[in-house]
Design an enzyme around this catalytic site. Structure first.
Site: not given
Ligand code: PEP
Length: 239
Positions: A94, A164
């Site tokens: 992450h 992400e």
């Molecule tokens: C995450 O921490 O993986 C994430 C996607 O956070 P958020 O949904 O708050 O952007």
């Protein structure tokens, strides 16, 4: 190992360093999983075994695992320990761990190997910074991250990828739907090996945008941070 191909979509709640016992009891009472989908709640590790019932395809997932298998590493939890506690999924790489705990592609690869060897599915997180996006380096960065993080023995049945964009996490910003679809299509074409991988999108997913994001052809579910802390909101996302 859980059979990923049984599910049309996968939704992950990443609670990060949040939650307490009252919160968890109420959350699991109110959670309404969709039986066609796989729902994974990544709670802080001390609470992993508070989820007692996975009959509706709800699973507990860890947020991290040790690089090491055993030894003098105070505070660590190994993949084998997670497997002993029947944990089937674990986030790795992450962006918050890359940023605050100096994780890199090499450590993420090793952690993923340890997990797969213990029948736990790693959810390998990848994503570009805003600067990299502005320099149009997104694809190059993702290709390097995915190739270096994915163990040689990873495949579509034992590994999940979560795209992400770092600038979208917790910011309220998201790429356009076209950009998300383009990146997910790209990821699946990096190598024939990734063709059938489940690729999830994460970054400011909420009830009001999850439907359109998840309906994109190459999006196989969502990884949700902030919005997963409100069970009513998360119920809408997974419905
Ligand atoms: C995450 O921490 O993986 C994430 C996607 O956070 P958020 O949904 O708050 O952007």
């Amino acid at each position: 190992m859980i059979k990923l191909s049984d599910f049309s979509s996968i939704f992950i709640a990443n609670w990060k360093l949040n939650g307490n016992i009252e919160f968890i009891n109420e959350y699991y009472q109110k959670l309404l999983p969709n039986p066609n989908n796989c729902t994974i709640v990544c709670s802080p590790s001390i609470f992993l075994n508070r989820l007692k019932n996975n009959s509706n395809n709800i699973f507990s997932g860890a947020q991290d695992v040790s690089f090491y298998n055993e030894g003098a590493f105070t505070g660590e939890l190994s993949a084998k320990m997670l497997s002993n506690e029947n944990i089937s999924f674990c986030l790795v790489g992450h962006s918050e761990r890359r940023q605050h705990f100096k994780e890199n592609n090499e450590t993420i690869n090793k952690k993923s190997i340890n997990l797969i060897e213990n029948n736990i599915i790693p959810i390998i997180c990848v994503g570009e910074t805003l600067q990299e996006k502005e320099k149009q380096m997104t694809k190059e960065i993702l290709k390097k991250q995915i190739n270096e993080c994915s163990p040689i023995n990873s495949n579509f049945e034992n590994t999940i990828i979560a795209y992400e964009p770092i600038w979208a996490i917790g910011s309220g910003l998201t790429p356009t739907l076209e950009e998300i679809e383009e990146v997910h299509t790209f990821i699946k074409k990096i190598d024939t090996k990734y063709n059938k991988f489940k690729v999830l999108y994460g970054g400011s997913v909420k009830a009001s945008n999850s439907g359109e994001i998840n309906s994109l052809k190459n999006v196989d579910g969502c990884l949700v941070g902030g919005a997963s802390l409100k069970v009513d909101e998360f119920n809408k996302i997974i419905s």
